[in-house]
Design a protein around this motif. Structure first.
Motif, PDB file in Angstrom:
ATOM      1  N   GLY A 127      11.135  -2.285  15.945  1.00  9.76           N
ATOM      2  CA  GLY A 127      12.484  -2.692  16.337  1.00  9.76           C
ATOM      3  C   GLY A 127      13.516  -1.702  15.843  1.00  9.76           C
ATOM      4  N   HIS A 128      14.679  -2.206  15.372  1.00  8.78           N
ATOM      5  CA  HIS A 128      15.781  -1.325  14.972  1.00  8.78           C
ATOM      6  C   HIS A 128      16.456  -1.725  13.661  1.00  8.78           C
ATOM      7  N   ASP A 129      16.152  -2.883  13.112  1.00  8.40           N
ATOM      8  CA  ASP A 129      16.980  -3.468  12.060  1.00  8.40           C
ATOM      9  C   ASP A 129      16.657  -2.888  10.685  1.00  8.40           C
ATOM     10  N   LEU A 130      17.507  -1.969  10.221  1.00  7.34           N
ATOM     11  CA  LEU A 130      17.299  -1.349   8.912  1.00  7.34           C
ATOM     12  C   LEU A 130      17.502  -2.349   7.783  1.00  7.34           C
ATOM     13  N   GLY A 131      18.351  -3.350   8.002  1.00  9.76           N
ATOM     14  CA  GLY A 131      18.570  -4.362   6.976  1.00  9.76           C
ATOM     15  C   GLY A 131      17.327  -5.177   6.704  1.00  9.76           C
ATOM     16  N   ASP A 132      16.613  -5.551   7.757  1.00  5.28           N
ATOM     17  CA  ASP A 132      15.352  -6.278   7.574  1.00  5.28           C
ATOM     18  C   ASP A 132      14.331  -5.413   6.837  1.00  5.28           C
ATOM     19  N   LEU A 133      14.267  -4.136   7.198  1.00  2.00           N
ATOM     20  CA  LEU A 133      13.331  -3.239   6.520  1.00  2.00           C
ATOM     21  C   LEU A 133      13.676  -3.130   5.037  1.00  2.00           C
ATOM     22  N   ALA A 134      14.952  -2.992   4.714  1.00  3.59           N
ATOM     23  CA  ALA A 134      15.364  -2.880   3.316  1.00  3.59           C
ATOM     24  C   ALA A 134      14.981  -4.126   2.524  1.00  3.59           C
ATOM     25  N   ALA A 135      15.215  -5.301   3.118  1.00  2.00           N
ATOM     26  CA  ALA A 135      14.874  -6.550   2.443  1.00  2.00           C
ATOM     27  C   ALA A 135      13.365  -6.656   2.228  1.00  2.00           C
ATOM     28  N   LEU A 136      12.599  -6.246   3.221  1.00  2.00           N
ATOM     29  CA  LEU A 136      11.143  -6.303   3.095  1.00  2.00           C
ATOM     30  C   LEU A 136      10.643  -5.326   2.029  1.00  2.00           C
ATOM     31  N   LEU A 137      11.208  -4.133   1.987  1.00  2.00           N
ATOM     32  CA  LEU A 137      10.804  -3.159   0.964  1.00  2.00           C
ATOM     33  C   LEU A 137      11.061  -3.717  -0.435  1.00  2.00           C
ATOM     34  N   GLU A 138      12.179  -4.370  -0.608  1.00  2.00           N
ATOM     35  CA  GLU A 138      12.495  -4.941  -1.920  1.00  2.00           C
ATOM     36  C   GLU A 138      11.526  -6.069  -2.271  1.00  2.00           C
ATOM     37  N   GLN A 139      11.204  -6.904  -1.287  1.00  2.00           N
ATOM     38  CA  GLN A 139      10.322  -8.045  -1.552  1.00  2.00           C
ATOM     39  C   GLN A 139       8.859  -7.646  -1.734  1.00  2.00           C
ATOM     40  N   THR A 140       8.504  -6.447  -1.317  1.00  2.00           N
ATOM     41  CA  THR A 140       7.100  -6.003  -1.449  1.00  2.00           C
ATOM     42  C   THR A 140       6.911  -4.986  -2.570  1.00  2.00           C
ATOM     43  N   LYS A 141       7.937  -4.758  -3.376  1.00  2.00           N
ATOM     44  CA  LYS A 141       7.780  -3.858  -4.520  1.00  2.00           C
ATOM     45  C   LYS A 141       6.648  -4.352  -5.419  1.00  2.00           C
ATOM     46  N   ASP A 142       5.803  -3.448  -5.861  1.00  2.00           N
ATOM     47  CA  ASP A 142       4.747  -3.737  -6.839  1.00  2.00           C
ATOM     48  C   ASP A 142       3.720  -4.753  -6.348  1.00  2.00           C
ATOM     49  N   THR A 143       3.627  -4.938  -5.034  1.00  2.00           N
ATOM     50  CA  THR A 143       2.621  -5.847  -4.488  1.00  2.00           C
ATOM     51  C   THR A 143       1.361  -5.109  -4.040  1.00  2.00           C
ATOM     52  N   GLY A 144       1.438  -3.787  -3.988  1.00  2.00           N
ATOM     53  CA  GLY A 144       0.307  -3.013  -3.482  1.00  2.00           C
ATOM     54  C   GLY A 144       0.257  -2.939  -1.973  1.00  2.00           C
ATOM     55  N   ILE A 145       1.289  -3.449  -1.303  1.00  2.00           N
ATOM     56  CA  ILE A 145       1.336  -3.415   0.165  1.00  2.00           C
ATOM     57  C   ILE A 145       2.159  -2.209   0.607  1.00  2.00           C
ATOM     58  N   ASN A 146       1.599  -1.406   1.497  1.00  2.00           N
ATOM     59  CA  ASN A 146       2.318  -0.270   2.063  1.00  2.00           C
ATOM     60  C   ASN A 146       3.079  -0.701   3.314  1.00  2.00           C
ATOM     61  N   ILE A 147       4.275  -0.171   3.477  1.00  2.00           N
ATOM     62  CA  ILE A 147       5.112  -0.487   4.635  1.00  2.00           C
ATOM     63  C   ILE A 147       5.151   0.721   5.560  1.00  2.00           C
ATOM     64  N   TYR A 148       4.883   0.472   6.839  1.00  2.00           N
ATOM     65  CA  TYR A 148       4.929   1.513   7.862  1.00  2.00           C
ATOM     66  C   TYR A 148       5.995   1.163   8.891  1.00  2.00           C
ATOM     67  N   THR A 149       6.635   2.178   9.424  1.00  2.00           N
ATOM     68  CA  THR A 149       7.578   1.978  10.518  1.00  2.00           C
ATOM     69  C   THR A 149       6.895   2.238  11.855  1.00  2.00           C
ATOM     70  N   HIS A 150       7.506   1.724  12.903  1.00  2.00           N
ATOM     71  CA  HIS A 150       6.972   1.883  14.254  1.00  2.00           C
ATOM     72  C   HIS A 150       8.147   2.018  15.211  1.00  2.00           C
TER      73      HIS A 150
END
Length: 555
Positions: A251-274
């Motif tokens: 999609g396009h929403d950088l705000g959602d991506l930022a929130a997800l990056l913060e919520q997945t810190k130190d979880t061992g989950i990698n975030i990829y864009t598409h």
């Protein structure tokens, strides 16, 4: 249903539009008709909101709803008919609230309140069947027999451009930026359409006013993006996966991506864009997260294969969804205006269900050999080396700039953009934005005196950057944009592209090449008006269009 708002429109029938049980985008007739009815309801809000604002009684909360509601009607955003029933009912309630405020403000000012008709007086039916009957009278081609296809086409140009304006304004709004001027402009355009205008010159003037408004909206969005995440920086982005659990964000929403990056810190989950999220890697505050691992897959139309192959959870933000396939339907989530029946929706940026799903999925078993592309050539990056660019032009090392960008899609003919970019001469620079970049962004274009020949400016949302770069270069060379060694080759798909096109035309930018086909709502007469007035040109073939662009500049 009848819909011809996007490039994949069915052109096999006499009216050149999707008019069967399901549109080419996958939207069913029920959803399509309810979207038309929602737009009608939004017009009613705007009629009263415009008049209330004129009496110093604005209702910005109503305008926020207008942005969101209009966004949901864009191509490939929301396919959930149940959600549209709720939005239609909400629109009527908001309209009545704004009406009451307007009446109160008028009486307080010693004025007699206007008795408005049309959308302002409309009431939704009690059930979906009744709503569908109402929708038959408010579709985009209502009144075609009375006013003719040219007038309907001009109304469509405004409406579809307005949908794009609202989408961009919503992107800015969710990042904390809004503008009374923008709200007033949107209200005015919707009020204008609610009168069913029939004067061609007035319609064309309104479309140019909308283009001017969209420039302000894109500036607001640029401020929102850079204010929240920093100015883009040239950045290499890995396009091959690494071992580990994974979430894919499209999609396009950088705000959602930022929130997800913060919520997945130190979880061992990698975030990829598409897709259109690729430019996120260029923003300092986003790329500071080490688990923003890279980009996976291609443009939006590739998602069914990309998502099926991705071994993790998937988040679809803002727009560009197509029908989720069985292979990943249980692991895809939507957020914001996006919706699909039966797909779980994330509210209030609480991504716990998405994260839980990612933890339960296998992720990538091994690292893959590293490959990368470079992004981040927004206006700050390019203008930061403007003297180097200007000197390269003056010395003759750079002969021409081509902006090759816009929306990608699956329709035949889009290989034109691959051929165009890859066939540009070695002494020219290719700038790109939008998901059209996926047609050629892995090609090695090389450099000119240390300046990359391919400059990825960002999302379609970053069109403002391209305009600022062009106007800055024109200022440096003391000429108009049309006198620059610059050619615009634009691929369009949906309504954001329509808004950007209106902005370019309103700025007086000529000789834009548009493809792969022209919008179905532009009749031959309207196309001729745009050709005569603005020099708009349908694309032909890549080599011929490159040569024509270079010859025009030489002349």
């Amino acid at each position: 249903m009848f819909c011809y708002q996007c490039e994949q429109t069915d052109r096999s029938n006499v009216n050149s539009g999707c008019a069967t049980a399901k549109g080419m985008c996958g939207k069913d007739a029920t959803t399509s008709d309810l979207q038309d009815l929602l737009v009608h309801g939004v017009k009613g809000i705007a009629q009263y909101a415009k008049r209330a604002r004129a009496l110093n009684s604005p209702d910005n909360a109503a305008d926020d709803f207008i942005l969101y509601a209009m966004f949901t009607t864009l191509t490939n955003v929301n396919f959930n008919a149940t959600r549209f029933v709720t939005l239609i009912q909400e629109a009527a309630q908001i309209r009545d609230r704004v009406k009451a405020s307007y009446i109160q403000a008028a009486l307080a000012a010693g004025k007699t309140p206007e008795e408005l008709t049309g959308a302002a007086a409309w009431q939704p039916a009690a059930d979906i069947d009744g709503m569908l009957k109402q929708a038959a009278d408010v579709g985009i081609n209502a009144g075609l027999d009375q006013v003719g296809p040219d007038i309907i086409g001009l109304r469509s140009l405004i409406l579809y451009g307005l949908k794009g304006v609202c989408a961009y304004a919503h992107h800015a709004y969710v990042l904390g930026k809004e503008s009374d001027t923008v709200f007033a402009g949107i209200e005015n355009a919707l009020d204008f359409l609610s009168s069913d205008p029939t004067d061609a010159e007035a319609l064309l003037n309104q479309s140019m006013a909308l283009g001017t408004l969209n420039l302000e909206v894109m500036a607001l969005l640029d401020e929102a993006n850079t204010g929240n995440f920093g100015a883009q920086q040239p950045t290499q982005v890995r396009i091959t996966p690494v071992k580990g659990k994974a979430i894919l964000v499209s999609g396009h929403d950088l705000g959602d991506l930022a929130a997800l990056l913060e919520q997945t810190k130190d979880t061992g989950i990698n975030i990829y864009t598409h897709g259109e999220m690729l430019p996120a890697h260029a923003y300092p505050k986003l790329k500071a997260y080490p688990h923003l691992a890279g980009n996976y897959g291609g443009a939006w139309q590739d998602q069914q294969k990309d998502f099926a192959d991705f071994p993790g959870a998937i988040l679809m933000t803002s727009n560009c969804i197509i029908e989720p396939q069985p292979q990943y339907r249980q692991r895809i989530f939507t957020a914001g205006p996006v919706g699909w029946p039966g797909v779980r929706h994330i509210y209030d940026k609480n991504f716990a269900p998405l994260i839980q799903a990612a933890k339960a999925l296998p992720g990538f078993k091994d690292d893959t050999s590293e490959k990368s592309v470079t992004v981040g050539f927004g206006r700050d990056a390019v203008l930061g080396v403007a003297d180097k660019v200007i000197n390269a032009v003056k010395s003759g090392d750079i002969k021409h700039f081509f902006l090759v960008g816009g929306c990608d899609g699956a329709a035949p003919g889009r290989n034109y953009y691959t051929e165009f970019a890859e066939q540009t001469p070695q002494d020219t620079v290719v700038m790109t934005l939008g998901c059209a970049k996926y047609r050629f962004n892995q090609h090695d274009f090389g450099e000119i005196g240390g300046i990359p020949r391919l400059l990825d400016i960002g999302q379609c949302n970053d069109s403002y950057s391209a305009i600022k770069i062009a106007t800055a270069l024109a200022g440096a060379f003391e000429c108009g944009v049309n006198e620059l060694p610059l050619s615009l080759v634009v691929s369009w798909f949906e309504q954001k592209a329509a808004a950007v096109l209106l902005t370019l035309l309103s700025l007086g930018i000529r000789n834009i090449r548009l493809g792969p086909t022209l919008p179905a709502f532009l009749t031959p007469n309207l196309v001729q008006v745009l050709v005569d007035k603005f020099g708009l040109q349908p694309i032909t073939n890549a080599q011929a269009d490159i040569e024509a662009s270079l010859n025009r500049q030489a002349a």
